[in-house]
Design an enzyme around this catalytic site. Structure first.
Site, PDB file in Angstrom:
ATOM      1  N   HIS A   1      30.414 -22.662  -7.362  1.00  0.00           N
ATOM      2  CA  HIS A   1      29.499 -21.433  -6.734  1.00  0.00           C
ATOM      3  C   HIS A   1      29.051 -21.893  -5.162  1.00  0.00           C
ATOM      4  O   HIS A   1      28.938 -20.703  -4.407  1.00  0.00           O
ATOM      5  CB  HIS A   1      27.950 -21.885  -7.475  1.00  0.00           C
ATOM      6  CG  HIS A   1      28.286 -21.355  -8.859  1.00  0.00           C
ATOM      7  ND1 HIS A   1      27.858 -22.081 -10.039  1.00  0.00           N
ATOM      8  CD2 HIS A   1      28.492 -20.203  -9.344  1.00  0.00           C
ATOM      9  CE1 HIS A   1      27.919 -21.640 -11.243  1.00  0.00           C
ATOM     10  NE2 HIS A   1      28.226 -20.367 -10.738  1.00  0.00           N
ATOM     11  N   HIS A  41      27.407 -25.411  -9.556  1.00  0.00           N
ATOM     12  CA  HIS A  41      28.534 -26.217  -9.503  1.00  0.00           C
ATOM     13  C   HIS A  41      29.191 -25.977  -7.971  1.00  0.00           C
ATOM     14  O   HIS A  41      28.991 -24.922  -7.373  1.00  0.00           O
ATOM     15  CB  HIS A  41      29.525 -26.148 -10.580  1.00  0.00           C
ATOM     16  CG  HIS A  41      30.023 -24.840 -11.074  1.00  0.00           C
ATOM     17  ND1 HIS A  41      30.882 -24.050 -10.153  1.00  0.00           N
ATOM     18  CD2 HIS A  41      29.719 -24.011 -12.006  1.00  0.00           C
ATOM     19  CE1 HIS A  41      31.244 -23.033 -10.710  1.00  0.00           C
ATOM     20  NE2 HIS A  41      30.581 -22.957 -11.953  1.00  0.00           N
ATOM     21  N   LYS A  96      21.766 -22.609 -15.361  1.00  0.00           N
ATOM     22  CA  LYS A  96      22.850 -23.520 -15.747  1.00  0.00           C
ATOM     23  C   LYS A  96      23.101 -24.306 -14.272  1.00  0.00           C
ATOM     24  O   LYS A  96      22.357 -24.080 -13.282  1.00  0.00           O
ATOM     25  CB  LYS A  96      23.969 -22.776 -16.063  1.00  0.00           C
ATOM     26  CG  LYS A  96      24.018 -22.343 -17.364  1.00  0.00           C
ATOM     27  CD  LYS A  96      25.441 -21.808 -17.806  1.00  0.00           C
ATOM     28  CE  LYS A  96      25.482 -21.064 -19.223  1.00  0.00           C
ATOM     29  NZ  LYS A  96      26.696 -20.260 -19.261  1.00  0.00           N
TER      30      LYS A  96
END
Ligand code: ARG
Length: 579
Positions: free
Chosen positions: A145, A142, A139
């Protein structure tokens, strides 16, 4: 140093009021330094003495202040004592102040300045797990994170500096239906060659494609379920593909974390706890905490009245576990394995409810250590974009920070010759990113702004690096000047005193940060230190001064520079020596 003076003042107070001197230490703090005018060095809060019962809490506070101040006498150490607005202020003998603050920098104590302060002795020490970053395989990485990564690293650094045994843990999102999709999608859209060349990008591509496909193609959904089932049943082919995805992802991340100056002791992940998660469900059941909902899911009732008005799902109707179930298992496992004294989770505030539920259930399971678990939440970052567009990979942000900084450095007249300008640009760029992020309270949202964060003059990471580099170059250029010994009476100018007064606050700032785990205290401290250094540097030249004056000034600047460097390192910034 600060604790030396605090102790001396406390002794004086203890003698005067016939009380144990220790009682006064918490009521004493350094006065914020002023650039322009002379000020006292320490202040005693009368309110604090009232609440700790040393002074009666009834009665006029101003009279109490005046009264106590009148009883205290000046001596060779304390030059002046005055009462003002509920505080008594103390001005120390100037030469002694200079001597004591700069003393540690002559010996090998520069690195630990402020850290072995008496104030910090009261903090609990032990094994601390800090769990941060924790991206999800395939994934997007973003902005949340990125925040988790740098905030967690700061907390780990701080805890370590304060003498804890810190375990840095990354808890990967490496389990769940997304791997069913990824496994099913890989046979259709995947390519081993691309996977080797550019793993994160390729996995993400496959993931996006298969998700799109799954919107209208039932076959792919079935294939995904089948693949995930194979995984759950430990079938070797599926497992080895999953393992490959995980391994290359960790390898890639390790490389990028290294650019950030970050490492992890443990790469754990949800997958490790998939079987233990079922044991937790069992325990919930045997304690009578598990209920079956109308939909057939397993839930824990969290409502205060037990009327199921608020429940947490821990088991799907098909018998598989969820994110929270694995977190329950992971927490129990970590306690057993590491016997931590404290565990800190760093994620965005969107997960605050999740952690509250997690702690609630752990508590209900009888784990008394739950109150030593803490979630540190943070706000959202808006508009984190690079030239290519929206950020998908951490590496893109770092590349952009470096490229922009390199450009700025090439435009600046003051830029020095460097062995490795790219490396310097990277460190300065990352520092800028960190300061932008750490300036406000962690819970606040903020807008990502490349231009603002990279300004050389504002309150930015670039300014901190620039100040550090200037001090390092001053030290390099005066290599012959021996700052082993120095005459403190040569550092009595206001610009010098204000730097020293500011350094007196360092242990208090660390203490405050250790309490609430907010980096902003340290950021504000370091920015102000840099401003004070800049003024002192302008007013107090080293070059061209008489040898003893040069020697004393160098001692001042190298001391201030080493505190600047220590503070920056705790924040996760690598100070540069030249820029
Ligand atoms: N992987 C999760 C995410 O990206 C964060 C994990 C946080 N840690 C935890 N123990 N739940 O949202």
């Amino acid at each position: 140093m600060a604790c030396f003076f605090r102790r001396r003042i406390a002794e004086k107070l203890g003698r005067t009021l016939q009380q144990s001197e220790d009682a006064f230490i918490p009521a004493l703090s350094a006065v914020p330094a002023s650039k322009k005018q002379q000020s006292a060095d320490f202040k005693l809060s009368i309110n604090a003495l009232r609440s700790s019962g040393i002074l009666p809490s009834s009665g006029d506070i101003h009279l109490q202040t005046e009264d106590l101040a009148a009883q205290l006498t000046r001596d060779s150490m304390v030059e002046d004592i005055s009462a003002a607005g509920g505080f008594i202020t103390f001005k120390m003998n100037r030469t002694l102040l200079v001597q004591k603050v700069l003393e540690p920098f002559g010996k090998n104590y520069a690195q630990t300045f402020g850290l072995n302060s008496e104030l910090l002795n009261n903090l609990k020490r032990g094994t601390t797990i800090v769990e941060y970053s924790s991206p999800n395989i395939a994934k997007k990485f973003h902005a949340g994170h990125l925040r988790s990564t740098i905030i967690g690293n700061f907390i780990a650094n701080l805890k370590q500096s304060l003498g804890n045994n810190v375990i840095r843990m990354n808890y990967l999102g490496d389990w769940g239906m997304q791997f069913g999709l990824l496994g099913a999608g890989f046979s259709q859209f995947g390519c081993q060659e691309k996977l080797k060349q550019n793993p994160l990008q390729h996995l993400f591509e496959v993931y996006v494609k298969v998700n799109k496909e799954a919107e209208h193609n039932e076959d792919i959904n079935q294939a995904a379920r089948d693949f995930f089932k194979q995984l759950e049943q430990h079938e070797s082919e599926a497992v080895s593909l999953w393992q490959q995805f995980r391994e290359i992802t960790v390898d890639e991340y390790q490389h990028v974390y290294k650019r950030l100056g970050i490492h992890f002791d443990i790469y754990s992940g949800e997958s490790f706890h998939r079987d233990q998660a079922l044991d937790v469900v069992q325990q919930l059941q045997s304690r009578g905490l598990l209920k079956t909902s109308e939909e057939g899911t397993g839930v824990v009732d969290l409502s205060p009245d037990g009327d199921s008005s608020s429940v947490c799902t821990v088991l799907r109707s098909d018998g598989t576990t969820l994110y929270i179930t694995r977190d329950l298992a992971a927490a129990v496992h970590r306690k057993e394995k590491y016997n931590f004294d404290e565990m800190i989770y760093v994620t965005d505030k969107g997960q605050a409810d999740h952690f509250q539920q997690l702690f609630h259930i752990l508590h209900r399971l009888g784990h008394s250590w739950t109150d030593r678990c803490r979630h540190v939440p943070f706000g959202l970052v808006r508009g984190m974009k690079t030239r290519i567009g929206e950020v998908v990979f951490l590496e893109d942000v770092l590349d952009e920070a470096r490229a922009r900084m390199l450009h700025n450095m090439s435009q600046s007249r003051t830029t020095k010759e460097m062995d490795d300008p790219e490396d310097t640009a990277e460190k300065v760029g990352i520092g800028a990113l960190i300061i932008q992020d750490f300036k406000g309270p962690l819970l606040s949202d903020y807008k990502f702004d490349w231009d603002m964060m990279l300004q050389a003059k504002g309150d930015t990471g670039v300014f901190l690096q620039y100040t550090h580099a200037r001090m390092r170059s001053l030290i390099r250029n005066n290599e012959g000047v021996d700052a082993e010994t120095f005459d403190p009476s040569l550092l009595l100018e206001q610009t010098s005193i204000s730097v020293l007064q500011h350094l007196l606050r360092y242990d208090e700032v660390l203490y405050q940060s250790a309490q609430d785990l907010q980096p902003k205290h340290l950021v504000t401290f370091l920015l102000k230190l840099s401003h004070l250094i800049a003024s002192a540097h302008k007013a107090l030249p080293v070059k061209g001064s008489a040898p003893d004056v040069a020697q004393a000034r160098l001692r001042l600047f190298s001391g201030a520079c080493s505190v600047l460097a220590s503070g920056m390192k705790i924040l996760g910034i690598t100070p540069v020596d030249k820029m």
